[in-house]
Design a protein around this motif. Sequence first.
Motif, PDB file in Angstrom:
ATOM      1  N   ILE A  65      13.740  58.024  12.618  1.00 17.73           N
ATOM      2  CA  ILE A  65      14.816  58.989  11.849  1.00 17.73           C
ATOM      3  C   ILE A  65      14.497  60.440  11.498  1.00 17.73           C
ATOM      4  O   ILE A  65      13.509  60.556  10.805  1.00 17.73           O
ATOM      5  CB  ILE A  65      15.447  58.230  10.759  1.00 17.73           C
ATOM      6  CG1 ILE A  65      15.759  56.701  10.987  1.00 17.73           C
ATOM      7  CG2 ILE A  65      16.511  58.846  10.017  1.00 17.73           C
ATOM      8  CD1 ILE A  65      16.088  55.817   9.837  1.00 17.73           C
ATOM      9  N   PRO A  66      15.148  61.338  12.297  1.00 18.94           N
ATOM     10  CA  PRO A  66      14.858  62.741  11.868  1.00 18.94           C
ATOM     11  C   PRO A  66      14.862  63.081  10.200  1.00 18.94           C
ATOM     12  O   PRO A  66      15.803  62.455   9.713  1.00 18.94           O
ATOM     13  CB  PRO A  66      15.825  63.549  12.442  1.00 18.94           C
ATOM     14  CG  PRO A  66      16.262  62.354  13.757  1.00 18.94           C
ATOM     15  CD  PRO A  66      16.272  61.204  13.336  1.00 18.94           C
ATOM     16  N   SER A  67      13.875  63.493   9.752  1.00 15.37           N
ATOM     17  CA  SER A  67      13.888  64.013   8.341  1.00 15.37           C
ATOM     18  C   SER A  67      15.190  64.770   7.946  1.00 15.37           C
ATOM     19  O   SER A  67      15.694  64.471   6.660  1.00 15.37           O
ATOM     20  CB  SER A  67      12.784  64.737   8.254  1.00 15.37           C
ATOM     21  OG  SER A  67      12.873  66.038   8.610  1.00 15.37           O
ATOM     22  N   ALA A  69      18.360  64.030   9.094  1.00 15.82           N
ATOM     23  CA  ALA A  69      19.381  63.209   9.042  1.00 15.82           C
ATOM     24  C   ALA A  69      19.246  62.562   7.828  1.00 15.82           C
ATOM     25  O   ALA A  69      20.106  61.853   7.154  1.00 15.82           O
ATOM     26  CB  ALA A  69      19.309  62.390  10.315  1.00 15.82           C
ATOM     27  N   PHE A  70      17.797  61.933   7.580  1.00 14.53           N
ATOM     28  CA  PHE A  70      17.595  61.327   6.219  1.00 14.53           C
ATOM     29  C   PHE A  70      18.114  62.082   4.923  1.00 14.53           C
ATOM     30  O   PHE A  70      18.483  61.255   4.094  1.00 14.53           O
ATOM     31  CB  PHE A  70      15.895  61.157   6.138  1.00 14.53           C
ATOM     32  CG  PHE A  70      15.732  59.713   5.775  1.00 14.53           C
ATOM     33  CD1 PHE A  70      16.279  58.944   4.946  1.00 14.53           C
ATOM     34  CD2 PHE A  70      14.697  58.997   6.582  1.00 14.53           C
ATOM     35  CE1 PHE A  70      15.877  57.628   4.329  1.00 14.53           C
ATOM     36  CE2 PHE A  70      14.041  57.773   6.126  1.00 14.53           C
ATOM     37  CZ  PHE A  70      14.756  57.072   5.014  1.00 14.53           C
ATOM     38  N   PHE A  71      17.660  63.454   5.151  1.00 17.57           N
ATOM     39  CA  PHE A  71      18.327  64.199   3.848  1.00 17.57           C
ATOM     40  C   PHE A  71      19.810  64.075   3.604  1.00 17.57           C
ATOM     41  O   PHE A  71      20.139  63.784   2.564  1.00 17.57           O
ATOM     42  CB  PHE A  71      17.581  65.537   4.066  1.00 17.57           C
ATOM     43  CG  PHE A  71      16.279  65.815   4.019  1.00 17.57           C
ATOM     44  CD1 PHE A  71      15.214  64.835   3.462  1.00 17.57           C
ATOM     45  CD2 PHE A  71      15.591  66.970   4.543  1.00 17.57           C
ATOM     46  CE1 PHE A  71      14.006  64.865   3.412  1.00 17.57           C
ATOM     47  CE2 PHE A  71      14.261  67.086   4.429  1.00 17.57           C
ATOM     48  CZ  PHE A  71      13.550  66.025   3.914  1.00 17.57           C
ATOM     49  N   VAL A  72      20.420  64.241   4.861  1.00 15.76           N
ATOM     50  CA  VAL A  72      21.843  63.993   4.564  1.00 15.76           C
ATOM     51  C   VAL A  72      22.339  63.076   4.045  1.00 15.76           C
ATOM     52  O   VAL A  72      23.445  62.872   3.296  1.00 15.76           O
ATOM     53  CB  VAL A  72      22.512  64.348   6.021  1.00 15.76           C
ATOM     54  CG1 VAL A  72      23.961  64.303   6.097  1.00 15.76           C
ATOM     55  CG2 VAL A  72      22.140  65.903   6.549  1.00 15.76           C
ATOM     56  N   VAL A  73      21.639  61.630   4.524  1.00 14.08           N
ATOM     57  CA  VAL A  73      22.178  60.417   3.844  1.00 14.08           C
ATOM     58  C   VAL A  73      22.033  60.292   2.311  1.00 14.08           C
ATOM     59  O   VAL A  73      22.823  59.903   1.808  1.00 14.08           O
ATOM     60  CB  VAL A  73      21.507  59.481   4.750  1.00 14.08           C
ATOM     61  CG1 VAL A  73      21.834  57.992   4.148  1.00 14.08           C
ATOM     62  CG2 VAL A  73      22.096  59.419   6.110  1.00 14.08           C
ATOM     63  N   LEU A  74      21.016  60.885   2.004  1.00 13.22           N
ATOM     64  CA  LEU A  74      20.411  60.747   0.653  1.00 13.22           C
ATOM     65  C   LEU A  74      21.059  61.623  -0.345  1.00 13.22           C
ATOM     66  O   LEU A  74      21.060  61.556  -1.451  1.00 13.22           O
ATOM     67  CB  LEU A  74      18.958  60.966   0.670  1.00 13.22           C
ATOM     68  CG  LEU A  74      18.044  59.811   1.018  1.00 13.22           C
ATOM     69  CD1 LEU A  74      16.766  60.136   0.893  1.00 13.22           C
ATOM     70  CD2 LEU A  74      18.257  58.351   0.118  1.00 13.22           C
ATOM     71  N   ILE A  75      21.578  62.992   0.197  1.00 10.86           N
ATOM     72  CA  ILE A  75      21.880  63.905  -0.469  1.00 10.86           C
ATOM     73  C   ILE A  75      23.277  63.421  -1.761  1.00 10.86           C
ATOM     74  O   ILE A  75      23.334  63.610  -2.593  1.00 10.86           O
ATOM     75  CB  ILE A  75      22.653  65.061   0.097  1.00 10.86           C
ATOM     76  CG1 ILE A  75      21.357  66.007   0.451  1.00 10.86           C
ATOM     77  CG2 ILE A  75      23.531  65.777  -0.651  1.00 10.86           C
ATOM     78  CD1 ILE A  75      21.625  67.263   1.352  1.00 10.86           C
ATOM     79  N   ASP A  76      24.002  62.601  -1.037  1.00  7.16           N
ATOM     80  CA  ASP A  76      25.038  62.051  -1.710  1.00  7.16           C
ATOM     81  C   ASP A  76      24.783  60.969  -2.873  1.00  7.16           C
ATOM     82  O   ASP A  76      25.374  60.857  -3.732  1.00  7.16           O
ATOM     83  CB  ASP A  76      26.165  60.801  -0.908  1.00  7.16           C
ATOM     84  CG  ASP A  76      26.905  61.783   0.188  1.00  7.16           C
ATOM     85  OD1 ASP A  76      26.934  62.888   0.188  1.00  7.16           O
ATOM     86  OD2 ASP A  76      27.055  61.179   1.161  1.00  7.16           O
ATOM     87  N   VAL A  91       8.937  56.828   2.864  1.00  6.88           N
ATOM     88  CA  VAL A  91       9.250  55.707   4.126  1.00  6.88           C
ATOM     89  C   VAL A  91       8.215  56.175   5.339  1.00  6.88           C
ATOM     90  O   VAL A  91       7.730  55.311   5.994  1.00  6.88           O
ATOM     91  CB  VAL A  91      10.689  55.798   4.225  1.00  6.88           C
ATOM     92  CG1 VAL A  91      11.013  55.050   5.575  1.00  6.88           C
ATOM     93  CG2 VAL A  91      11.388  55.403   3.063  1.00  6.88           C
ATOM     94  N   TYR A  92       8.237  57.385   5.566  1.00  2.45           N
ATOM     95  CA  TYR A  92       7.256  57.672   6.664  1.00  2.45           C
ATOM     96  C   TYR A  92       5.858  57.142   6.693  1.00  2.45           C
ATOM     97  O   TYR A  92       5.275  56.997   7.699  1.00  2.45           O
ATOM     98  CB  TYR A  92       7.532  59.074   6.998  1.00  2.45           C
ATOM     99  CG  TYR A  92       8.813  59.754   7.618  1.00  2.45           C
ATOM    100  CD1 TYR A  92       9.815  58.946   8.129  1.00  2.45           C
ATOM    101  CD2 TYR A  92       9.021  61.103   7.372  1.00  2.45           C
ATOM    102  CE1 TYR A  92      10.934  59.383   8.471  1.00  2.45           C
ATOM    103  CE2 TYR A  92      10.461  61.578   7.642  1.00  2.45           C
ATOM    104  CZ  TYR A  92      11.388  60.559   8.177  1.00  2.45           C
ATOM    105  OH  TYR A  92      12.571  61.191   8.434  1.00  2.45           O
ATOM    106  N   SER A  93       5.536  57.072   5.490  1.00  2.10           N
ATOM    107  CA  SER A  93       4.173  56.895   5.463  1.00  2.10           C
ATOM    108  C   SER A  93       3.644  55.638   5.912  1.00  2.10           C
ATOM    109  O   SER A  93       2.733  55.153   6.058  1.00  2.10           O
ATOM    110  CB  SER A  93       3.368  57.117   3.905  1.00  2.10           C
ATOM    111  OG  SER A  93       4.099  56.425   3.059  1.00  2.10           O
TER     112      SER A  93
END
Length: 247
Positions: A65-67, A69-76, A91-93
């Motif tokens: 998952i691109p970082s 896109a991950f940020f966009v989902v989590l911002i809410d 999660v990436y680790s």
Amino acid sequence: MSGGFFHIPSDLQNTYFGLVGLHLREALIPVAAGLLIALPIAQLCVRLRWLYPPVLGVTTVLYAIPSLAFFVVLIDYTGQTETTVMIPLAVYSLVVFIPAIVDGVRSVPQETLDAATAMGLGPVRRYLQVQLPIAAPAIIAGLRVATVSSISLVSVGMLIGNQGGLGNLLHDGQIYHQNRLIWLSVVGTAVLAVLVDALLVLLRIALTPWMPRGSGSRRTKAAGARPGTDTEARPEPAVTALEDAVR
């Protein structure tokens, strides 16, 4: 924009070394969290071999998952905060830690585990005092990869409200047309990665005294050491771990 090479634009509301501290915090906390999460999951994968392929598949998909896109989902849910940057990095680790720990623990000889059991060590003590110490080289190798990757990826946080540590300088460097800021970001991030990686190498040396320090040690061992030399006297990792567990 005057004030010296390390002068930072006021819109960042920080000093250069303040950004260095922010960068390290946002990079290292996720790595530590990922390691703590990976340890019990990896142990389950060791005990239940059928579980390893699906766990590895899930972590690989999450890593893909691109970082941004991950940020966009989590911002809410977490807003434009450090937490939004650190959760994806943790999660990436996992895609690095879980295979490293599983492979390291599986490399422990069965006779070593049998000896530990005969000494009265239960499953938890055997895992913590025998398996993990012997698996330390593989785990630290994974830790090095995860840490350097995390230090690099923190810079992407500049896209969600100046949460990218030294990466924030890239954005301001483009706005103010200041190559100095871009160089401060790129070189500073690279130096941080090298320094932290060097510290982890020293940690590996401290935790694994039985491992050879260089090619010379390997050649000496391969050629056969003379009686009484340090190479001959160096204990095997399994023996060292068992002695420590008994203590």
